[in-house]
Write a protein that holds these residues in place. Structure first.
Motif, short mmCIF file in Angstrom:
data_model
loop_
_atom_site.label_atom_id
_atom_site.label_comp_id
_atom_site.label_asym_id
_atom_site.label_seq_id
_atom_site.Cartn_x
_atom_site.Cartn_y
_atom_site.Cartn_z
N LEU A 97 -16.64 7.35 -96.09
CA LEU A 97 -15.25 7.72 -95.83
C LEU A 97 -15.02 9.19 -96.12
CD1 LEU A 97 -12.76 6.10 -94.92
CD2 LEU A 97 -12.03 6.11 -97.30
N LEU A 98 -15.62 9.68 -97.22
CA LEU A 98 -15.50 11.09 -97.58
C LEU A 98 -16.08 11.97 -96.47
CD1 LEU A 98 -14.43 12.26 -100.30
CD2 LEU A 98 -16.80 12.78 -100.83
N VAL A 99 -17.28 11.58 -95.98
CA VAL A 99 -17.91 12.35 -94.90
C VAL A 99 -17.03 12.34 -93.66
CG1 VAL A 99 -19.89 12.43 -93.37
CG2 VAL A 99 -20.23 12.00 -95.77
N PHE A 100 -16.43 11.16 -93.37
CA PHE A 100 -15.59 11.07 -92.18
C PHE A 100 -14.36 11.95 -92.31
CE2 PHE A 100 -12.17 9.15 -89.71
CZ PHE A 100 -12.73 9.28 -88.46
N ILE A 101 -13.73 11.96 -93.52
CA ILE A 101 -12.55 12.82 -93.73
C ILE A 101 -12.92 14.28 -93.53
CG2 ILE A 101 -10.93 13.61 -95.48
CD1 ILE A 101 -10.96 10.73 -96.57
N LEU A 102 -14.10 14.68 -94.05
CA LEU A 102 -14.57 16.06 -93.86
C LEU A 102 -14.74 16.39 -92.38
CD1 LEU A 102 -17.24 16.60 -96.65
CD2 LEU A 102 -15.17 17.92 -96.29
N LEU A 103 -15.44 15.47 -91.66
CA LEU A 103 -15.72 15.72 -90.25
C LEU A 103 -14.43 15.77 -89.44
CD1 LEU A 103 -18.85 13.50 -89.57
CD2 LEU A 103 -18.74 15.95 -89.61
N VAL B 13 -17.27 8.71 -86.14
CA VAL B 13 -17.09 7.32 -86.59
C VAL B 13 -18.44 6.61 -86.63
CG1 VAL B 13 -16.11 5.10 -85.96
CG2 VAL B 13 -14.72 7.14 -85.80
N LEU B 14 -19.23 6.79 -85.57
CA LEU B 14 -20.54 6.13 -85.48
C LEU B 14 -21.45 6.60 -86.62
CD1 LEU B 14 -21.46 4.14 -83.36
CD2 LEU B 14 -22.67 5.98 -82.24
N PHE B 15 -21.44 7.91 -86.87
CA PHE B 15 -22.27 8.46 -87.94
C PHE B 15 -21.88 7.85 -89.28
CE2 PHE B 15 -23.33 11.53 -91.20
CZ PHE B 15 -24.60 11.91 -90.86
N CYS B 16 -20.57 7.73 -89.53
CA CYS B 16 -20.14 7.24 -90.84
C CYS B 16 -20.43 5.76 -91.00
CB CYS B 16 -18.66 7.54 -91.03
SG CYS B 16 -18.39 9.29 -91.22
N ILE B 17 -20.33 4.97 -89.91
CA ILE B 17 -20.71 3.56 -90.01
C ILE B 17 -22.19 3.44 -90.38
CG2 ILE B 17 -20.98 1.42 -88.71
CD1 ILE B 17 -18.54 2.25 -87.08
N GLY B 18 -23.02 4.25 -89.68
CA GLY B 18 -24.45 4.21 -89.98
C GLY B 18 -24.74 4.65 -91.40
N LEU B 19 -24.02 5.68 -91.87
CA LEU B 19 -24.24 6.19 -93.23
C LEU B 19 -23.86 5.13 -94.26
CD1 LEU B 19 -24.96 8.65 -94.97
CD2 LEU B 19 -22.57 9.29 -94.90
N ALA B 20 -22.71 4.48 -94.06
CA ALA B 20 -22.28 3.45 -95.01
C ALA B 20 -23.29 2.32 -95.08
CB ALA B 20 -20.91 2.91 -94.60
N GLY B 21 -23.78 1.89 -93.89
CA GLY B 21 -24.76 0.80 -93.89
C GLY B 21 -26.06 1.21 -94.54
N ALA B 22 -26.53 2.44 -94.23
CA ALA B 22 -27.81 2.89 -94.79
C ALA B 22 -27.73 3.01 -96.30
CB ALA B 22 -28.22 4.22 -94.17
N LEU B 23 -26.54 3.35 -96.83
CA LEU B 23 -26.42 3.47 -98.28
C LEU B 23 -26.20 2.13 -98.95
CD1 LEU B 23 -24.22 6.67 -98.65
CD2 LEU B 23 -26.63 6.43 -99.11
#
Lengths: 168, 103
Positions: A97-103, B13-23
Motif C-alpha cells: 500500500l505504501l509503494v502504491f501511494i508513492l507511485l 496496481v498490478l505491481f503492488c498486488i504482486g509485491l503484497a503476495g510475494a511478501l
C-alpha cells in the motif's frame, strides 16, 4: 477511458488478486493465466500486436505450463491448503500500500504529455529489420542468456554429481 | 484522465498486488508468481510509454518489452528448477523451512 480497457483491466486485476489470494495452488496458477490473458488483451487493444501475441505465447503458454508442472511435481499432502498467517498479509499489504501511494502520488504530480497518437508502425517486418540491424547485439546476448538458462535449469533440476562418481 | 495515466495506474496496481503476495505468501512457487506479476507490470509500463511517448517510430519501448519477456521466461525456468531441487532436499516448498545453508 474506453469500455474495452475497463473490462480488460478488471480481468487483469481480478486475476492478479486471485493468483495471490487463492488457497489451492492450482487455482493460483489458473488465476495467473487469466491475468496474463487480460494483459495480452490490453496490448492487442493498444495495437501492439507482436507483443500481445508474444505475451500469449510466452506467458499464457510456456510460463503458465511451467508453473503448473512445478506445482504438480512439488505437491505434497499438506501443502494444498496451508495455513497462512494473517500476520504476513498485514505486513506485506501495508508495504505494498505504501509503494502504491508513492507511485500514485508521483503519477498524479507529473504532467505527462502523452497524446493518443495514431498507432505507430509495428509490423513484424519492421520489428524484424530493427532487431537484425540496430538491436542485433541485445538479440544475440538474449539468445546466449536463454541457452545458458535452459542448460542451467536442466543441470540444477538434475541435481549435482553423484557422490560415488565425483570422488574418482 | 490522460490515456497514458490510466495504463501507468493499472501497472502500479498490478505491481503492488504482486509485491503484497510475494511478501506475504509462504509457498515459494506463489512468491515466484508474484514476481512474474511485477515483471508484467514493468512490461505494461514499457508498452504504455512506447505507445504514448514522443518517438514511437524508434521502437525502443517495444524492443525493451520483447527482451524483458525473454529474460522473464529464462528467470521462470531457472527459478522453478531451483524450487524443484529444494523440494527434493527438504520435501517442502514452504519458505519458512528453508532456514539452513547446509544442503
Amino acid at each position: 477511458m474506453s469500455t474495452g480497457f475497463i473490462i480488460l483491466a478488471l480481468i487483469t486485476i481480478a486475476g492478479a488478486i486471485g493468483a495471490m489470494n487463492c488457497g489451492r495452488l492450482v487455482h493460483c496458477a489458473l488465476s495467473l493465466v487469466a491475468s496474463f490473458a487480460g494483459l495480452a488483451g490490453i496490448y492487442l487493444q493498444l495495437n501492439v500486436w507482436f507483443v500481445g501475441v508474444a505475451q500469449i505465447l510466452v506467458y499464457v503458454g510456456a510460463v503458465a505450463i511451467l508453473i503448473v508442472v512445478a506445482l504438480l511435481v512439488t505437491r505434497n499432502a499438506e501443502s494444498d491448503r496451508q495455513n497462512e498467517g494473517s500476520k504476513g498479509w498485514i505486513a506485506g499489504g501495508s508495504v505494498a500500500l505504501l509503494v502504491f501511494i508513492l507511485l500514485a502520488g508521483a503519477l498524479s504530480n507529473t504532467a505527462v504529455t502523452g497524446a493518443a497518437t495514431l498507432a505507430p508502425d509495428s509490423s513484424v517486418e519492421t520489428i524484424g529489420r530493427r532487431m537484425m540491424t540496430l538491436y542485433v547485439i541485445p538479440l544475440e546476448a538474449l539468445a546466449l542468456l536463454l541457452t545458458a538458462a535452459l542448460l542451467g535449469a536442466v543441470v540444477i533440476a538434475l541435481g549435482g554429481p553423484k557422490p560415488g562418481r565425483a570422488s574418482k | 484522465m490522460n490515456p497514458l495515466h490510466q495504463y501507468l495506474l493499472l501497472a502500479a496496481v498490478l505491481f503492488c498486488i504482486g509485491l503484497a503476495g510475494a511478501l506475504a505468501r509462504r509457498n515459494a512457487i506463489v512468491v515466484l508468481i508474484g514476481i512474474e506479476l511485477m515483471l508484467n507490470a514493468a512490461n505494461l509500463n514499457f508498452i504504455a510509454f512506447y505507445r504514448f511517448g514522443p518517438n514511437p517510430e524508434r521502437m525502443e519501448g517495444l524492443m525493451f518489452a520483447l527482451f524483458s519477456i525473454g529474460v522473464a521466461a529464462a528467470e521462470a525456468a531457472v527459478g522453478l528448477a531451483l524450487i524443484i531441487t529444494v523440494y527434493r532436499h527438504l520435501k517442502s516448498t514452504n519458505l519458512e523451512d528453508l532456514d539452513r545453508l547446509k544442503g
